[in-house]
Write a protein that holds these residues in place. Structure first.
Motif, PDB file in Angstrom:
ATOM      1  N   THR A  87      -3.029   4.699   1.077  1.00 42.29           N
ATOM      2  CA  THR A  87      -3.927   4.513   0.193  1.00 42.29           C
ATOM      3  C   THR A  87      -3.839   3.126  -0.440  1.00 42.29           C
ATOM      4  O   THR A  87      -2.856   2.470  -0.461  1.00 42.29           O
ATOM      5  N   ASN A  88      -4.912   2.640  -0.667  1.00 43.52           N
ATOM      6  CA  ASN A  88      -4.924   1.032  -1.174  1.00 43.52           C
ATOM      7  C   ASN A  88      -4.322   1.094  -2.556  1.00 43.52           C
ATOM      8  O   ASN A  88      -4.661   2.053  -3.370  1.00 43.52           O
ATOM      9  N   LYS A  94     -10.566  -6.247  -5.286  1.00 43.33           N
ATOM     10  CA  LYS A  94     -11.361  -5.527  -4.443  1.00 43.33           C
ATOM     11  C   LYS A  94     -10.556  -4.501  -3.444  1.00 43.33           C
ATOM     12  O   LYS A  94      -9.406  -5.106  -2.855  1.00 43.33           O
ATOM     13  N   GLU A  95     -11.153  -3.272  -3.313  1.00 39.16           N
ATOM     14  CA  GLU A  95     -10.302  -2.387  -2.426  1.00 39.16           C
ATOM     15  C   GLU A  95     -10.472  -3.167  -0.809  1.00 39.16           C
ATOM     16  O   GLU A  95     -11.373  -3.468  -0.323  1.00 39.16           O
ATOM     17  N   PHE A 108      -9.112  -1.349   1.994  1.00 37.21           N
ATOM     18  CA  PHE A 108      -9.599  -0.440   2.901  1.00 37.21           C
ATOM     19  C   PHE A 108      -9.508   0.933   1.989  1.00 37.21           C
ATOM     20  O   PHE A 108      -9.009   1.135   0.949  1.00 37.21           O
ATOM     21  N   PRO A 109     -10.482   1.987   2.455  1.00 34.39           N
ATOM     22  CA  PRO A 109     -10.518   3.254   1.695  1.00 34.39           C
ATOM     23  C   PRO A 109      -9.250   4.061   2.008  1.00 34.39           C
ATOM     24  O   PRO A 109      -8.478   3.721   3.015  1.00 34.39           O
ATOM     25  N   THR A 110      -9.236   5.018   1.261  1.00 34.03           N
ATOM     26  CA  THR A 110      -7.991   6.064   1.688  1.00 34.03           C
ATOM     27  C   THR A 110      -8.341   6.694   2.943  1.00 34.03           C
ATOM     28  O   THR A 110      -9.305   6.999   3.038  1.00 34.03           O
ATOM     29  N   TYR A 111      -7.435   6.750   4.020  1.00 36.23           N
ATOM     30  CA  TYR A 111      -7.681   7.233   5.291  1.00 36.23           C
ATOM     31  C   TYR A 111      -6.494   7.891   5.913  1.00 36.23           C
ATOM     32  O   TYR A 111      -5.292   7.531   5.357  1.00 36.23           O
ATOM     33  N   TYR A 113      -8.554   0.142  10.570  1.00 33.68           N
ATOM     34  CA  TYR A 113      -8.110  -0.301   9.221  1.00 33.68           C
ATOM     35  C   TYR A 113      -7.145  -1.301   9.146  1.00 33.68           C
ATOM     36  O   TYR A 113      -6.184  -1.253  10.057  1.00 33.68           O
ATOM     37  N   TYR A 173       0.869  -1.254   0.193  1.00 34.05           N
ATOM     38  CA  TYR A 173       0.008   0.052   0.101  1.00 34.05           C
ATOM     39  C   TYR A 173       0.873   1.293  -0.100  1.00 34.05           C
ATOM     40  O   TYR A 173       2.240   1.327   0.188  1.00 34.05           O
ATOM     41  N   ASP A 232      -8.804   9.787  10.750  1.00 35.98           N
ATOM     42  CA  ASP A 232      -9.817   8.724  10.727  1.00 35.98           C
ATOM     43  C   ASP A 232      -9.888   7.604  11.642  1.00 35.98           C
ATOM     44  O   ASP A 232     -10.761   7.064  11.735  1.00 35.98           O
TER      45      ASP A 232
END
Length: 815
Positions: A577-578, A607-608, A610-613, A701, A548, A662
């Motif tokens: 970021t994934n 498939k993602e 985790f979202p960008t955090y 996350y 990542y 987050d």
């Protein structure tokens, strides 16, 4: 005025008293005219004395007057001489070989050697003799000499004569050092040593590595030299289990100072047992060990050396016996380099009823101050207990002269021009370094072979860095490292800058900062090396590592808070970021194999995960080593391996809201570990036990979860905390967990008994690892294998509960 007069009077008296000291010297030979090396020489009824050197020459300073001098050496009759000292008194001594006879010795009807009963009594008295002195102080002089007596002309293309500064026959002294110190001991094992003086040939600003505790060899202990020349150590000839390893033969008896001394030959029962050969001398009344002259060979399992000879002489102090000198002589041959040398320690001025001040034993086993290597030649002339040989004197003169030259700017510049010369091999394999020792700075360029790699996220990629280091006084330094990374498939450039300032070596204190962006492994412990993952991906179509992107800024500090207690805190802010695979290129397409996605939980599709955090975190760690010992030098504080566990407490918090962070979690963990727990002749054990829990896991996350050191590959680096078969990513958790790792190394206890395996010096090992957490309960691994130096092969089994889920070989290399 009166005080000034008194002070001057005392100084004058002290000077005059010093001036009254006379130097007594001479040569000690036997009755055939051969020199007697390392004989003890001391004043009768005292512990003030010295030792002859390897050429039988002795010298020490005494107060003017008449004294009785005792000359003593193993195998010779004790000689006493009453001497009236005048200016520069020379007194040679001739020692007569001791005549050990069997006259009056009763030979038992069962044919048992009479030495056996003497040894039984010595073993029976062993524990008492081991503990009969509760504490003592002594002055210690140590000299170490290492010589090369043969070498190839060239080694890896380098001229050995010039590289090691040898004579035309490729012979010469490699290391010559002397030191004097005050050594203190208190049961059950507390030691403290303060170095008084230090001298190293050719290194005028260096501190000797001599340490009195390294020369301690106590035959009243059951196991000797453990974790030094051998992992298991060697069985003492008067240990509790000595009769399992030794045969004994009484050579004869003699009378010394009115007491009967038994000379006993010790013979290992089996050629390859970890046992000594040689002779020991035991008193007939108290069964004290009076002298020892023993040796070890390669057959016994010593590492690196061919032969090690140990000679120890004892001196009567009140109603017991203390070492007066000890001598280790050794030789060996490694890759055609034939070497030999010796370390000798001389003990004098014993006090076996010391009154130690409070906190005298505080974990500091050796203290070296700036003044110890500032003593001039006059000091050493008057205070050196063992005279230098002619060869050693020449070595000091030549190397000390050269050392002055080597500190000049002209010399350093010429050396740097040669060493800093650019080379393709350097750049490709070892890395290219530009040193400026005069300015105390360097630039280190990464080797290119580690900078080119491949993975399915970035494709072929480059990662390159340069490290600038500036060395300050007293081993302080700071470094700055820029690093850049670019993937040709995902067309992503990342770069970072990190800096570290090591500002207090004694407190092991530093501050660090880093900022930038980079591509990181989803498992913060890492999965595989970039090279290993590249080989697996290109040739075996297996992309083990998952990545990542992180944009970050970190600041941290670490410092010793108390002896053995180290504190560290790191604050970090990142944007995470994934990433997904951008290429499926491979050199070899294997049937049945296919690349998996960058999401370990969904290998077939991207498939993602985790979202960008954003994450603002604080990570604090306290590490406490029970019974931590250390050496204090002007250039730092150096921890020594502990015999007790290390406890590590960690707290990490993800802070929500602040700076748009987050994450929201609190995690605590506790780990207890210990390396190399001695099991005597059965080797040693090591273990790690850890547990942790998320007290709050509102927003965690995947990169913030607790990860474990897994392994999916055949080949890896050794790590006790690593599982052999656990997936790198699948069993990370944001809840509670517990893990345990245990390994025992038999250190050749079994393979040493097999003739074909014995020469390989293999070490047998067995181990178990355990993990439990909400989605992976009662996961257990068992393994066994063999190890030699840095290489290991093991075969293991993995179980989920009672169900076996994996098995196979695992190979490791490195330290």
């Amino acid at each position: 005025m009166k005080n000034t007069t008194l002070t001057l009077t005392l100084l004058i008296c002290a000077f005059l008293c010093k001036a009254q000291q006379i130097k007594l010297s001479g040569t000690i030979k036997d009755n055939e005219g051969q020199v007697v090396p390392f004989a003890s020489v001391y004043i009768k009824n005292t512990t003030t004395g010295t030792s002859a050197n390897v050429d039988g020459v002795y010298a020490f300073a005494l107060d003017k007057g008449t004294v009785t001098i005792v000359y003593k050496a193993i195998g010779y009759k004790l000689l006493e001489k009453t001497i009236t000292l005048s200016e520069n008194t020379i007194e040679n001594a001739v020692l007569t070989s001791e005549n050990y006879t069997l006259q009056g010795v009763t030979i038992r009807g069962n044919g048992e050697d009479p030495a056996n009963e003497i040894i039984r009594q010595a073993i029976k008295s062993r524990s008492r003799h081991l503990t009969e002195v509760d504490a003592y102080t002594t002055d210690v002089y140590i000299k170490g000499v290492q010589k090369l007596v043969g070498a190839p002309k060239k080694f890896f293309g380098r001229d050995i004569q010039k590289t090691l500064d040898l004579d035309t026959n490729r012979k010469g002294i490699l290391y010559l050092s002397e030191s004097t110190s005050k050594f203190s001991f208190e049961r059950p094992g507390k030691i403290h040593e303060e170095m008084i003086s230090s001298k190293v040939a050719g290194r005028n600003n260096a501190f000797s590595f001599n340490k009195a505790s390294d020369l301690i060899i106590n035959f009243y202990e059951n196991i000797l030299l453990e974790n030094t020349l051998s992992t298991r150590g060697f069985v003492s000839p008067i240990s509790d289990g000595a009769f399992l390893y030794y045969r004994y033969k009484l050579i004869g008896t003699a009378t010394e100072n009115g007491q009967t001394v038994n000379k006993i030959q010790i013979i290992p029962k089996r050629e390859h047992d970890p046992a000594f050969r040689g002779t020991i001398y035991i008193s007939d009344d108290s069964y004290h060990l009076l002298n020892a002259e023993v040796y070890l060979t390669k057959n016994t399992g010593i590492n690196l050396l061919d032969t090690l000879n140990i000679s120890q002489q004892f001196l009567k102090v009140e109603n017991t016996y203390m070492p007066s000198n000890i001598n280790f002589q050794f030789n060996g041959n490694v890759f055609g380099f034939k070497f030999e040398g010796y370390y000798v320690g001389v003990y004098s001025n014993y006090n076996i009823h010391p009154d130690f001040p409070k906190n005298h034993f505080n974990g500091e086993i050796l203290k070296i101050t700036k003044a110890v290597n500032k003593k001039d030649s006059l000091f050493w002339l008057n205070n050196r207990p063992i005279p230098l040989t002619a060869e050693e004197s020449r070595d000091y003169i030549r190397k000390d002269s050269v050392a002055v030259l080597k500190t000049s700017r002209h010399y350093l510049d010429s050396v740097e021009r040669a060493n800093n010369k650019f080379g393709i091999v350097k750049l490709l394999v070892t890395g290219y370094t530009i040193n400026n020792r005069y300015a105390k700075k360097s630039y280190a360029f990464d080797p290119l072979y580690r900078s080119v790699f491949y993975n399915t996220v970035e494709g072929f990629a480059l990662k390159y860095g340069i490290t600038y280091t500036k060395y300050l006084e007293d081993r302080k330094y700071y470094n700055i490292r820029p690093e850049a990374r670019y993937g040709f498939s995902n067309k992503t450039f990342t770069g970072s800058l990190s800096a570290n300032y090591f500002y207090d070596p004694v407190k092991r204190a530093n501050v660090s900062f880093s900022a930038g962006s980079g591509i990181f492994d989803l498992n913060n412990y890492g999965s595989m090396s970039l090279l290993g993952n590249s080989i697996n991906s290109l040739f075996f179509e297996t992309n083990f590592s998952k990545f990542y992107k992180k944009e970050f800024a970190n600041i941290g500090t670490a410092r010793e808070l108390a002896n053995g207690l180290q504190g560290q805190i790191i604050a970090g802010y990142s944007r995470n970021t994934n990433l997904v695979n951008t290429t499926h290129f491979k050199i070899k397409d294997l049937k049945g194999e296919t690349f998996t996605s960058n999401n370990p939980f969904n290998p077939e599709t991207e498939k993602e995960l985790f979202p960008t955090y954003r994450a603002l975190t604080v990570d604090a760690t306290l590490t406490y080593t029970i019974g931590q010992t250390y050496i204090t030098r002007p250039d730092g504080k150096f921890y020594q391996p502990s015999k007790y566990p290390v406890i590590k407490l960690n707290y990490k918090k993800g802070i929500s809201g602040l700076l748009n962070s987050d994450v929201d979690y609190d995690r605590v963990s506790l780990e207890v570990s210990e390396d190399r727990i001695s099991m005597g002749m059965l080797g040693y054990s090591s273990f790690v036990a850890g547990a942790g829990k998320y007290l709050n896991n509102d927003v965690v996350y995947y990169p913030e979860q607790k990860h474990f050191r897994g392994n999916n590959s055949l080949l890896s680096k050794p790590d006790l905390r690593k599982f052999l078969f656990l997936d790198f990513y699948m069993f990370s958790t944001n809840r509670e967990y517990a893990e345990f790792h245990y390994e025992h190394n038999f250190s050749g206890f079994l393979t040493n008994k097999v003739p074909l395996l014995r020469k390989l010096k293999l070490e047998e090992l067995v181990g178990v690892s355990y993990l439990t957490q909400p989605v992976k309960r009662n996961y257990t691994e068992f393994y066994f294998g063999l190890q030699r130096l840095i290489f290991r092969a093991a075969y293991g089994f993995a179980y989920d509960g009672k169900r076996r889920v994996d098995h196979g070989f695992r190979l490791t290399y490195g330290f």
